[in-house]
Design a protein around this motif. Structure first.
Motif, PDB file in Angstrom:
ATOM      1  N   ALA A 296      15.664   2.843  -9.523  1.00  0.00           N
ATOM      2  CA  ALA A 296      14.695   2.048  -8.775  1.00  0.00           C
ATOM      3  C   ALA A 296      13.434   2.849  -8.486  1.00  0.00           C
ATOM      4  O   ALA A 296      12.308   2.330  -8.583  1.00  0.00           O
ATOM      5  CB  ALA A 296      15.325   1.562  -7.469  1.00  0.00           C
ATOM      6  N   CYS A 297      13.606   4.120  -8.152  1.00  0.00           N
ATOM      7  CA  CYS A 297      12.454   4.974  -7.837  1.00  0.00           C
ATOM      8  C   CYS A 297      11.617   5.267  -9.079  1.00  0.00           C
ATOM      9  O   CYS A 297      10.384   5.177  -9.047  1.00  0.00           O
ATOM     10  CB  CYS A 297      12.933   6.278  -7.208  1.00  0.00           C
ATOM     11  N   ILE A 298      12.284   5.625 -10.164  1.00  0.00           N
ATOM     12  CA  ILE A 298      11.556   5.933 -11.395  1.00  0.00           C
ATOM     13  C   ILE A 298      10.796   4.698 -11.875  1.00  0.00           C
ATOM     14  O   ILE A 298       9.644   4.783 -12.299  1.00  0.00           O
ATOM     15  CB  ILE A 298      12.520   6.452 -12.479  1.00  0.00           C
ATOM     16  N   GLY A 299      11.432   3.540 -11.804  1.00  0.00           N
ATOM     17  CA  GLY A 299      10.768   2.306 -12.214  1.00  0.00           C
ATOM     18  C   GLY A 299       9.509   2.035 -11.412  1.00  0.00           C
ATOM     19  O   GLY A 299       8.468   1.663 -11.970  1.00  0.00           O
ATOM     20  N   ALA A 300       9.580   2.230 -10.102  1.00  0.00           N
ATOM     21  CA  ALA A 300       8.404   2.003  -9.257  1.00  0.00           C
ATOM     22  C   ALA A 300       7.258   2.936  -9.638  1.00  0.00           C
ATOM     23  O   ALA A 300       6.097   2.517  -9.724  1.00  0.00           O
ATOM     24  CB  ALA A 300       8.774   2.198  -7.786  1.00  0.00           C
ATOM     25  N   VAL A 301       7.590   4.201  -9.881  1.00  0.00           N
ATOM     26  CA  VAL A 301       6.547   5.173 -10.242  1.00  0.00           C
ATOM     27  C   VAL A 301       5.931   4.825 -11.598  1.00  0.00           C
ATOM     28  O   VAL A 301       4.712   4.931 -11.782  1.00  0.00           O
ATOM     29  CB  VAL A 301       7.119   6.604 -10.234  1.00  0.00           C
ATOM     30  N   VAL A 302       6.753   4.385 -12.543  1.00  0.00           N
ATOM     31  CA  VAL A 302       6.226   3.979 -13.849  1.00  0.00           C
ATOM     32  C   VAL A 302       5.249   2.815 -13.687  1.00  0.00           C
ATOM     33  O   VAL A 302       4.188   2.789 -14.325  1.00  0.00           O
ATOM     34  CB  VAL A 302       7.380   3.603 -14.804  1.00  0.00           C
ATOM     35  N   GLY A 303       5.590   1.859 -12.834  1.00  0.00           N
ATOM     36  CA  GLY A 303       4.668   0.750 -12.586  1.00  0.00           C
ATOM     37  C   GLY A 303       3.364   1.211 -11.970  1.00  0.00           C
ATOM     38  O   GLY A 303       2.285   0.721 -12.327  1.00  0.00           O
ATOM     39  N   LEU A 304       3.442   2.160 -11.063  1.00  0.00           N
ATOM     40  CA  LEU A 304       2.234   2.707 -10.444  1.00  0.00           C
ATOM     41  C   LEU A 304       1.372   3.421 -11.484  1.00  0.00           C
ATOM     42  O   LEU A 304       0.137   3.314 -11.470  1.00  0.00           O
ATOM     43  CB  LEU A 304       2.622   3.674  -9.324  1.00  0.00           C
ATOM     44  N   VAL A 305       2.020   4.155 -12.369  1.00  0.00           N
ATOM     45  CA  VAL A 305       1.296   4.857 -13.435  1.00  0.00           C
ATOM     46  C   VAL A 305       0.581   3.858 -14.336  1.00  0.00           C
ATOM     47  O   VAL A 305      -0.610   4.004 -14.643  1.00  0.00           O
ATOM     48  CB  VAL A 305       2.267   5.724 -14.264  1.00  0.00           C
ATOM     49  N   ALA A 306       1.299   2.828 -14.763  1.00  0.00           N
ATOM     50  CA  ALA A 306       0.751   1.889 -15.742  1.00  0.00           C
ATOM     51  C   ALA A 306      -0.389   1.054 -15.184  1.00  0.00           C
ATOM     52  O   ALA A 306      -1.337   0.717 -15.904  1.00  0.00           O
ATOM     53  CB  ALA A 306       1.863   0.982 -16.263  1.00  0.00           C
ATOM     54  N   ILE A 307      -0.335   0.711 -13.905  1.00  0.00           N
ATOM     55  CA  ILE A 307      -1.390  -0.132 -13.340  1.00  0.00           C
ATOM     56  C   ILE A 307      -2.640   0.680 -13.008  1.00  0.00           C
ATOM     57  O   ILE A 307      -3.724   0.121 -12.831  1.00  0.00           O
ATOM     58  CB  ILE A 307      -0.887  -0.865 -12.070  1.00  0.00           C
ATOM     59  N   THR A 308      -2.521   2.000 -12.972  1.00  0.00           N
ATOM     60  CA  THR A 308      -3.651   2.843 -12.567  1.00  0.00           C
ATOM     61  C   THR A 308      -4.925   2.592 -13.382  1.00  0.00           C
ATOM     62  O   THR A 308      -5.994   2.387 -12.798  1.00  0.00           O
ATOM     63  CB  THR A 308      -3.244   4.326 -12.621  1.00  0.00           C
ATOM     64  N   PRO A 309      -4.894   2.574 -14.706  1.00  0.00           N
ATOM     65  CA  PRO A 309      -6.151   2.334 -15.432  1.00  0.00           C
ATOM     66  C   PRO A 309      -6.643   0.903 -15.322  1.00  0.00           C
ATOM     67  O   PRO A 309      -7.827   0.633 -15.521  1.00  0.00           O
ATOM     68  CB  PRO A 309      -5.788   2.668 -16.881  1.00  0.00           C
ATOM     69  N   ALA A 310      -5.766  -0.032 -14.958  1.00  0.00           N
ATOM     70  CA  ALA A 310      -6.105  -1.455 -14.964  1.00  0.00           C
ATOM     71  C   ALA A 310      -6.337  -2.038 -13.582  1.00  0.00           C
ATOM     72  O   ALA A 310      -6.771  -3.192 -13.459  1.00  0.00           O
ATOM     73  CB  ALA A 310      -4.969  -2.242 -15.644  1.00  0.00           C
ATOM     74  N   ALA A 311      -6.074  -1.264 -12.528  1.00  0.00           N
ATOM     75  CA  ALA A 311      -5.962  -1.807 -11.171  1.00  0.00           C
ATOM     76  C   ALA A 311      -7.141  -2.668 -10.738  1.00  0.00           C
ATOM     77  O   ALA A 311      -6.968  -3.691 -10.086  1.00  0.00           O
ATOM     78  CB  ALA A 311      -5.755  -0.666 -10.175  1.00  0.00           C
ATOM     79  N   GLY A 312      -8.341  -2.265 -11.083  1.00  0.00           N
ATOM     80  CA  GLY A 312      -9.526  -2.992 -10.650  1.00  0.00           C
ATOM     81  C   GLY A 312     -10.089  -3.939 -11.684  1.00  0.00           C
ATOM     82  O   GLY A 312     -11.218  -4.428 -11.531  1.00  0.00           O
ATOM     83  N   TYR A 313      -9.304  -4.222 -12.727  1.00  0.00           N
ATOM     84  CA  TYR A 313      -9.810  -5.059 -13.826  1.00  0.00           C
ATOM     85  C   TYR A 313      -8.929  -6.271 -14.139  1.00  0.00           C
ATOM     86  O   TYR A 313      -9.320  -7.109 -14.945  1.00  0.00           O
ATOM     87  CB  TYR A 313      -9.932  -4.220 -15.104  1.00  0.00           C
ATOM     88  N   VAL A 314      -7.732  -6.348 -13.533  1.00  0.00           N
ATOM     89  CA  VAL A 314      -6.792  -7.398 -13.925  1.00  0.00           C
ATOM     90  C   VAL A 314      -6.365  -8.225 -12.713  1.00  0.00           C
ATOM     91  O   VAL A 314      -6.488  -7.799 -11.562  1.00  0.00           O
ATOM     92  CB  VAL A 314      -5.546  -6.808 -14.614  1.00  0.00           C
ATOM     93  N   SER A 315      -5.817  -9.408 -12.994  1.00  0.00           N
ATOM     94  CA  SER A 315      -5.359 -10.305 -11.942  1.00  0.00           C
ATOM     95  C   SER A 315      -3.973  -9.887 -11.445  1.00  0.00           C
ATOM     96  O   SER A 315      -3.285  -9.070 -12.066  1.00  0.00           O
ATOM     97  CB  SER A 315      -5.296 -11.739 -12.470  1.00  0.00           C
ATOM     98  N   ILE A 316      -3.552 -10.488 -10.341  1.00  0.00           N
ATOM     99  CA  ILE A 316      -2.234 -10.199  -9.785  1.00  0.00           C
ATOM    100  C   ILE A 316      -1.113 -10.579 -10.764  1.00  0.00           C
ATOM    101  O   ILE A 316      -0.208  -9.771 -11.019  1.00  0.00           O
ATOM    102  CB  ILE A 316      -2.049 -10.919  -8.434  1.00  0.00           C
ATOM    103  N   PRO A 317      -1.124 -11.800 -11.341  1.00  0.00           N
ATOM    104  CA  PRO A 317      -0.064 -12.126 -12.314  1.00  0.00           C
ATOM    105  C   PRO A 317      -0.029 -11.175 -13.505  1.00  0.00           C
ATOM    106  O   PRO A 317       1.049 -10.802 -13.987  1.00  0.00           O
ATOM    107  CB  PRO A 317      -0.417 -13.556 -12.748  1.00  0.00           C
ATOM    108  N   HIS A 318      -1.208 -10.766 -13.981  1.00  0.00           N
ATOM    109  CA  HIS A 318      -1.236  -9.832 -15.103  1.00  0.00           C
ATOM    110  C   HIS A 318      -0.715  -8.453 -14.689  1.00  0.00           C
ATOM    111  O   HIS A 318      -0.132  -7.739 -15.508  1.00  0.00           O
ATOM    112  CB  HIS A 318      -2.649  -9.725 -15.666  1.00  0.00           C
ATOM    113  N   ALA A 319      -0.900  -8.092 -13.423  1.00  0.00           N
ATOM    114  CA  ALA A 319      -0.359  -6.826 -12.934  1.00  0.00           C
ATOM    115  C   ALA A 319       1.167  -6.855 -12.946  1.00  0.00           C
ATOM    116  O   ALA A 319       1.816  -5.847 -13.245  1.00  0.00           O
ATOM    117  CB  ALA A 319      -0.868  -6.545 -11.521  1.00  0.00           C
ATOM    118  N   ILE A 320       1.745  -8.003 -12.624  1.00  0.00           N
ATOM    119  CA  ILE A 320       3.203  -8.134 -12.709  1.00  0.00           C
ATOM    120  C   ILE A 320       3.665  -7.922 -14.148  1.00  0.00           C
ATOM    121  O   ILE A 320       4.642  -7.219 -14.425  1.00  0.00           O
ATOM    122  CB  ILE A 320       3.645  -9.523 -12.201  1.00  0.00           C
ATOM    123  N   THR A 321       2.938  -8.532 -15.078  1.00  0.00           N
ATOM    124  CA  THR A 321       3.268  -8.377 -16.499  1.00  0.00           C
ATOM    125  C   THR A 321       3.173  -6.919 -16.924  1.00  0.00           C
ATOM    126  O   THR A 321       4.046  -6.401 -17.638  1.00  0.00           O
ATOM    127  CB  THR A 321       2.321  -9.227 -17.360  1.00  0.00           C
TER     128      THR A 321
END
Length: 439
Positions: A296-321
């Protein structure tokens, strides 16, 4: 006195002397004729964001420290702590100027105008953050530089000599981190001018750390005992919480103000981490594994890593994807990584490297002008291809550069100061052999 002690004494004395004399050597005597008016709300938020990003590094220390064997907890956590110490000083002396000084060909900054934070004060601003003092912008950025080499340490955990690690960290900041930061975030940087989108560090932080981690794991070789029980799963949970909390400053702070874009980045960061953690534990269950705290912890960190370059450019639903896709990709990378041949102790490449690359690619898919008007070319989902091609180009260039440069720096460091501890000290553990301390 040993050669190492003499070199360290000379280095400290030189820094102290230059710091004392910097007023006469570097200070620009010109007086400012116009007082810049800053936004108090933006300044207050960026002060908080700066503190939040710094909190991520001790959080990483707990995250990594809980994963290693009991004999190496202190050393592993101290590697993160010392990144705060060494990189902060290095940033003020020269690294800030290499990142954000006047551009030299779009590849690196000229550090001379900003040595020892000369001309970095509270009466001027950075061109892309005009509502906050330049000094605050510089202090916010140093927190990114601090955590990047700390991320690498998970790959060579339990087998590196501490003084050699410190030397590598300095070389990595000067020769890998600063050119990547300049190329990506400076208005004259080659990636910036290409239109590459990296909101908060997919290339600069996570890809560079991931590829350097792979280089380090390959160069140092395998541990004598690769499978050790994690010392403290509770540390991993605590570290994940601190990382997630601090990541709001990391991503939302990269909006450079208390504005709607910061809110959007905070939202995408929240849901991407949650979706990735959910996907990781669900996938583990589908594959017949137990739902673990570590997963659970590793998964959360991976999600944080992946959204970092996109955080200010994508919508909430796309962030879930993005969170779900990155979790599946990294989970697969962890399971397929050739652990018998390359000993990336804490799966830094599979999580941070692969996660960062996944985020960069998906930014090229989901980036939208509706979310951020600064987006010139939209993602593939909106029928445009230029951004996606630029993201892939940057991914390839950064991957090749970060890996080869880091491997070369490990080689150079090893020539100066041997990287690998002896087999005897590895068996005893780094806590007692490197620091004379133990749990």
């Amino acid at each position: 006195m040993s050669t190492r002690k003499i070199v360290l004494s000379i280095l400290l004395s030189t820094i102290l002397l230059l710091t004392f004399c910097s007023h006469w050597l570097f200070t620009n005597k010109a007086t400012q004729t116009e007082v810049v008016k800053f936004d108090y709300g933006d300044t207050a938020w960026m002060l908080m964001a700066t503190a939040l990003v710094l909190l991520m590094t001790p959080g990483l220390g707990f995250f990594y420290g809980g994963m290693v064997g009991k004999k190496n907890v202190i050393s592993t956590m101290l590697q993160s702590f010392m990144a705060m110490v060494i990189v902060s000083v290095l940033w003020i002396v020269i690294a800030y100027g290499l990142c954000f000084g006047p551009s030299i060909g779009g590849f690196i900054g000229n550090p001379i105008p900003n040595l020892f934070f000369n001309n970095v004060g509270i009466t001027s601003s950075w061109s892309l953050a005009p509502t906050i003092p330049l000094l605050l912008f510089a202090l916010f950025q140093v927190k990114f530089a601090i955590i990047t080499p700390a991320l690498i340490t998970g790959a060579f955990a339990e087998r590196i000599r501490f003084w050699s690690y410190l030397l590598f960290m300095v070389l990595f900041i000067l020769f890998v981190y600063t050119p990547l930061a300049h190329c990506t975030w400076h208005p004259e940087g080659i990636f910036f001018k290409m239109g590459v989108l990296d909101f908060a560090g997919g290339t600069v932080v996570h890809m560079s750390a991931g590829w350097a981690a792979l280089a380090g794991a390959m160069f140092l070789g395998k541990r004598k005992v690769q499978k050790a029980n994690p010392a403290r799963i509770t540390y991993v949970l605590l570290g994940t919480g601190l990382l997630w909390f601090g990541w709001f400053g990391f991503n939302a702070g990269s909006a450079m103000g208390a504005n709607g874009l910061a809110v959007q980045a905070l939202g995408t960061t929240t849901v991407a981490a949650a979706a990735a953690s959910m996907a990781w534990v669900f996938l583990d269950k589908i594959l017949g594994h137990k739902l673990s705290a570590m997963g659970a912890c590793i998964g959360a960190v991976v999600g944080l890593v992946a959204i970092t370059p996109a955080a200010g450019y994508v919508s909430i639903p796309h962030a879930i994807t993005i969170g779900i896709i990155s979790s599946i990709v990294s989970n697969y990378a962890v399971s397929r990584f050739p652990k018998g041949k390359i000993d990336d102790a804490l799966d830094v490449f599979a999580c941070h490297g692969v996660g960062g690359m996944t985020g960069m690619v998906l930014t090229g898919v989901f980036a939208s002008k509706a979310i951020n008007p600064a987006v010139v070319d939209q993602g593939l989902l909106f029928g445009e291809t230029k951004l996606f091609i630029n993201q892939i180009t940057a991914l390839i260039v950064v991957s090749v550069f970060a890996f080869t440069a880091s491997y070369a720096l490990f080689y150079i460091t090893n020539k100066i100061s041997r990287l690998r501890v002896s087999e005897e000290k590895e068996v005893l553990g780094l806590d007692i052999t490197q620091h004379g301390e133990y749990l």
